[in-house]
Design a protein around this motif. Structure first.
Motif, PDB file in Angstrom:
ATOM      1  N   HIS A 180     -24.770  20.311  16.824  1.00  0.00           N
ATOM      2  CA  HIS A 180     -24.254  18.950  17.011  1.00  0.00           C
ATOM      3  C   HIS A 180     -23.344  18.807  18.220  1.00  0.00           C
ATOM      4  O   HIS A 180     -22.806  17.719  18.450  1.00  0.00           O
ATOM      5  CB  HIS A 180     -23.488  18.516  15.748  1.00  0.00           C
ATOM      6  N   SER A 181     -23.142  19.859  19.010  1.00  0.00           N
ATOM      7  CA  SER A 181     -22.265  19.750  20.171  1.00  0.00           C
ATOM      8  C   SER A 181     -22.946  18.949  21.274  1.00  0.00           C
ATOM      9  O   SER A 181     -24.135  19.112  21.536  1.00  0.00           O
ATOM     10  CB  SER A 181     -21.899  21.148  20.677  1.00  0.00           C
ATOM     11  N   GLY A 182     -22.193  18.062  21.910  1.00  0.00           N
ATOM     12  CA  GLY A 182     -22.755  17.231  22.975  1.00  0.00           C
ATOM     13  C   GLY A 182     -23.415  15.982  22.432  1.00  0.00           C
ATOM     14  O   GLY A 182     -23.488  15.741  21.215  1.00  0.00           O
ATOM     15  N   ASP A 183     -23.889  15.148  23.361  1.00  0.00           N
ATOM     16  CA  ASP A 183     -24.570  13.906  23.007  1.00  0.00           C
ATOM     17  C   ASP A 183     -26.079  14.118  23.002  1.00  0.00           C
ATOM     18  O   ASP A 183     -26.625  14.833  23.850  1.00  0.00           O
ATOM     19  CB  ASP A 183     -24.220  12.801  24.010  1.00  0.00           C
ATOM     20  N   LYS A 184     -26.749  13.484  22.066  1.00  0.00           N
ATOM     21  CA  LYS A 184     -28.187  13.619  21.933  1.00  0.00           C
ATOM     22  C   LYS A 184     -28.903  13.083  23.168  1.00  0.00           C
ATOM     23  O   LYS A 184     -28.573  12.013  23.680  1.00  0.00           O
ATOM     24  CB  LYS A 184     -28.667  12.866  20.688  1.00  0.00           C
ATOM     25  N   LEU A 185     -29.872  13.857  23.684  1.00  0.00           N
ATOM     26  CA  LEU A 185     -30.626  13.429  24.861  1.00  0.00           C
ATOM     27  C   LEU A 185     -31.537  12.260  24.511  1.00  0.00           C
ATOM     28  O   LEU A 185     -32.182  12.249  23.461  1.00  0.00           O
ATOM     29  CB  LEU A 185     -31.471  14.593  25.403  1.00  0.00           C
ATOM     30  N   SER A 186     -31.560  11.265  25.411  1.00  0.00           N
ATOM     31  CA  SER A 186     -32.428  10.108  25.172  1.00  0.00           C
ATOM     32  C   SER A 186     -33.901  10.492  25.270  1.00  0.00           C
ATOM     33  O   SER A 186     -34.742   9.963  24.550  1.00  0.00           O
ATOM     34  CB  SER A 186     -32.110   8.993  26.182  1.00  0.00           C
ATOM     35  N   ASP A 187     -34.218  11.439  26.176  1.00  0.00           N
ATOM     36  CA  ASP A 187     -35.595  11.920  26.316  1.00  0.00           C
ATOM     37  C   ASP A 187     -35.577  13.448  26.309  1.00  0.00           C
ATOM     38  O   ASP A 187     -35.183  14.074  27.300  1.00  0.00           O
ATOM     39  CB  ASP A 187     -36.209  11.397  27.620  1.00  0.00           C
ATOM     40  N   THR A 192     -29.244  18.330  22.873  1.00  0.00           N
ATOM     41  CA  THR A 192     -28.110  17.525  23.327  1.00  0.00           C
ATOM     42  C   THR A 192     -27.808  17.840  24.787  1.00  0.00           C
ATOM     43  O   THR A 192     -28.418  18.725  25.397  1.00  0.00           O
ATOM     44  CB  THR A 192     -26.864  17.810  22.478  1.00  0.00           C
ATOM     45  N   THR A 193     -26.828  17.141  25.339  1.00  0.00           N
ATOM     46  CA  THR A 193     -26.436  17.354  26.733  1.00  0.00           C
ATOM     47  C   THR A 193     -25.903  18.774  26.939  1.00  0.00           C
ATOM     48  O   THR A 193     -26.122  19.375  27.993  1.00  0.00           O
ATOM     49  CB  THR A 193     -25.374  16.329  27.136  1.00  0.00           C
ATOM     50  N   GLU A 194     -25.201  19.307  25.938  1.00  0.00           N
ATOM     51  CA  GLU A 194     -24.675  20.675  26.070  1.00  0.00           C
ATOM     52  C   GLU A 194     -25.808  21.701  26.065  1.00  0.00           C
ATOM     53  O   GLU A 194     -25.774  22.682  26.808  1.00  0.00           O
ATOM     54  CB  GLU A 194     -23.691  20.977  24.947  1.00  0.00           C
ATOM     55  N   HIS A 195     -26.812  21.480  25.233  1.00  0.00           N
ATOM     56  CA  HIS A 195     -27.970  22.381  25.213  1.00  0.00           C
ATOM     57  C   HIS A 195     -28.686  22.355  26.551  1.00  0.00           C
ATOM     58  O   HIS A 195     -29.133  23.401  27.055  1.00  0.00           O
ATOM     59  CB  HIS A 195     -28.947  21.975  24.096  1.00  0.00           C
ATOM     60  N   TRP A 196     -28.813  21.177  27.140  1.00  0.00           N
ATOM     61  CA  TRP A 196     -29.470  21.054  28.444  1.00  0.00           C
ATOM     62  C   TRP A 196     -28.663  21.756  29.530  1.00  0.00           C
ATOM     63  O   TRP A 196     -29.212  22.398  30.432  1.00  0.00           O
ATOM     64  CB  TRP A 196     -29.675  19.585  28.763  1.00  0.00           C
ATOM     65  N   THR A 197     -27.316  21.669  29.440  1.00  0.00           N
ATOM     66  CA  THR A 197     -26.447  22.367  30.399  1.00  0.00           C
ATOM     67  C   THR A 197     -26.651  23.880  30.306  1.00  0.00           C
ATOM     68  O   THR A 197     -26.715  24.582  31.325  1.00  0.00           O
ATOM     69  CB  THR A 197     -24.970  22.011  30.140  1.00  0.00           C
ATOM     70  N   LEU A 198     -26.756  24.393  29.076  1.00  0.00           N
ATOM     71  CA  LEU A 198     -26.969  25.832  28.882  1.00  0.00           C
ATOM     72  C   LEU A 198     -28.353  26.257  29.354  1.00  0.00           C
ATOM     73  O   LEU A 198     -28.523  27.364  29.880  1.00  0.00           O
ATOM     74  CB  LEU A 198     -26.782  26.188  27.410  1.00  0.00           C
ATOM     75  N   ALA A 199     -29.351  25.388  29.186  1.00  0.00           N
ATOM     76  CA  ALA A 199     -30.697  25.698  29.691  1.00  0.00           C
ATOM     77  C   ALA A 199     -30.677  25.801  31.209  1.00  0.00           C
ATOM     78  O   ALA A 199     -31.310  26.694  31.795  1.00  0.00           O
ATOM     79  CB  ALA A 199     -31.690  24.636  29.234  1.00  0.00           C
TER      80      ALA A 199
END
Length: 501
Positions: free
Chosen positions: A262-269, A305-312
């Motif tokens: 649940h960390s970060g904001d959910k990605l719109s796409d 989420t945005t945090e997951h995308w940052t880690l990717a």
């Protein structure tokens, strides 16, 4: 298109017959693609006639569709044995492979666009041979090839049904099948050539010579053996994600990172995140240093989420700085048939309650054949462990199951180990539980299927030994590590840096 159509006609793929309202007629279309070499240069332009298999009806136009392909572990295993014994490795490609399979069902298809018979424009094609796009085409081709190999004296491996082994007058030949891409190796070059010629007489083959590029993995010879490299695939991935010029980092994930759902904001796409992580999963074929990071990110594919995308993107930055790191298979590894002592061993580890959402643990193992890593895994445990000993014990049990499978593969290949395989675990309690039934009271809530490892240890089939945490190589696959520790383990596990091309 004309060449492809002529090949279909020569092969007797179909016969024209009048259409009937009771027939389920499958459509077809032409597919065009550019095939490239390992360096990115164009190999050839290819046209292929593909049936619209989504028009088929289950139970009428097709029944069984599953077709096995050789497992990555089997490929690395056979390559390790071949390079250690100095065997020749040959690569073959079957022309129009799916067209070789014989159909047992009645399947009707429209005539190919641009090649309609002028005398019978309303007729349909009753397929006698399989064609690309049909649900059962891969299975029909595999069955055709399997039948031929069995008739030629090969035996089908029970451990991997896409591996075929020939034992002839004291010689060995191994045959690996991945759809229409084939690898053949053995201890007698004349015998290998003989069976290549036999195969070419039955199927239309393209002999690609020595193994150099297989399933997107480049085989690069060097003084120590050869490297398995996915450099071209990685470069294309970085270019596609616009990360080719990104600033490199030295670790895949920040040290001590606890990634929450649940960390970060959910990605719109979430499409781009899912595509990148899916591509990274294929890269684990040769890059076990990113196995933990990719496994962790894969757990958030449904709601990134945005945090997951940052880690990717951080993982892509790590790969941007290490494009030439590849898996080294050593030729001086003790894998010859006369020096197989203590060749098969594994490192098992677990990170207890490392998931901040449900407190589940991460199991990991690395299986070695001599100096060569042939199998690895980083996976979230399905149940919550009540102690670090339990988490480690579950991980050892999973590793033992993998070693059992590898041992059965060894038997199929005609190789016998003089000593039993060893699992190295850095948890004293888990090591003792594997052999000491007195500890049963502590583990009575653990499912009975995990206790099979005790029987194996007591029968001498397997040995579980303690290793210090400093030398625990599987630590790399269980958690995000500090930079110095990560670099130390990465250098030890079997990755090497190839010379840039």
């Amino acid at each position: 298109m004309s060449e492809e159509y002529d090949a279909l006609v020569r092969n007797g793929t179909w016969e024209l017959m009048p259409s009937n309202p009771s027939q389920n007629v499958v459509g077809c279309k032409w597919i065009f693609r550019t095939k490239r070499n390992s360096d990115g240069s164009i190999d050839r332009f290819k046209a292929r006639l593909v049936a619209k298999g989504f028009h088929q009806r289950p139970g009428i136009d097709y029944y069984d569709t599953f077709s096995p392909v050789v497992k990555p572990t089997t490929i690395r295993f056979v390559l390790s044995v071949a390079v250690s014994n100095g065997w020749i490795l040959r690569q073959l490609d079957v022309n129009n492979a799916f067209l070789q399979g014989t159909l047992t069902e009645n399947v009707y298809m429209t005539q190919p666009p641009g090649f309609i018979d002028q005398d019978s424009p309303s007729h349909v094609c009753k397929l006698k041979k399989a064609i690309y796009g049909l649900k059962q085409a891969p299975r029909a081709w595999y069955q055709e090839l399997r039948s031929f190999l069995l008739q030629s004296g090969f035996t089908n491996s029970h451990a991997d049904t896409s591996l075929f082994v020939l034992k002839f007058r004291g010689h060995l030949v191994y045959f690996l099948v991945y759809v229409d891409d084939l690898i053949i190796t053995g201890d007698d070059e004349h015998l290998v050539n003989q069976y290549i010629h036999l195969l070419a007489n039955r199927f239309s083959l393209k002999d690609l010579g020595k193994l150099s590029y297989f399933l997107g993995v480049e085989i690069v010879p060097n003084s120590q053996g050869f490297l398995l490299s996915q450099r071209r695939y990685l470069i294309d991935l970085l270019a596609r994600t616009h990360m080719s010029e990104a600033k490199p980092v030295q670790t895949p994930l920040p040290s001590g990172t606890k990634i929450s759902l649940h960390s970060g904001d959910k990605l719109s796409d979430p499409t781009e995140f899912q595509a990148v992580v899916g591509s990274l999963q294929y890269l684990i074929l040769t890059r076990l240093d990113i196995a933990f990071a990719v496994n962790k990110l894969s757990q958030f594919m449904h709601t990134p989420t945005t945090e997951h995308w940052t880690l990717a993107k951080r993982l892509l930055r790590y790969l941007c700085g290490t494009p030439d790191h590849s898996l080294q298979l050593y030729c001086d590894s003790p894998l010859s048939f006369h020096a197989f002592s203590d060749a098969l061993h594994a490192y098992s580890n677990a990170d207890w309650a490392g998931d901040p959402d449900d407190f589940s643990s991460t199991s990991a193992y690395i299986v070695y054949l001599g100096r060569n890593p042939i199998s690895w895994s980083s996976k979230k445990q399905k149940t919550i462990a009540r102690s670090s000993t339990e988490a480690e014990y579950r991980s050892v049990a999973n590793t033992a199951a993998k070693l059992n499978w590898v041992s059965s593969l060894l038997c199929d290949l005609g190789i016998q180990l003089p000593t039993c395989p060893i699992i190295y675990c850095d948890n004293v309690g888990a090591t003792q539980v594997c052999s000491n039934p007195v500890f049963h009271s502590r583990m009575k809530h653990v499912a009975i299927d995990f206790h099979f490892i005790r029987d194996q240890v007591q029968k001498g089939i397997l040995r579980v030994a303690h290793v210090s945490s400093t030398d625990q190589l599987a630590d790399l696959l269980t958690k995000s590590l500090p930079r110095a520790r990560f670099l130390f383990l990465r250098d030890k596990i079997g990755l090497s840096c190839r010379a840039p091309s």
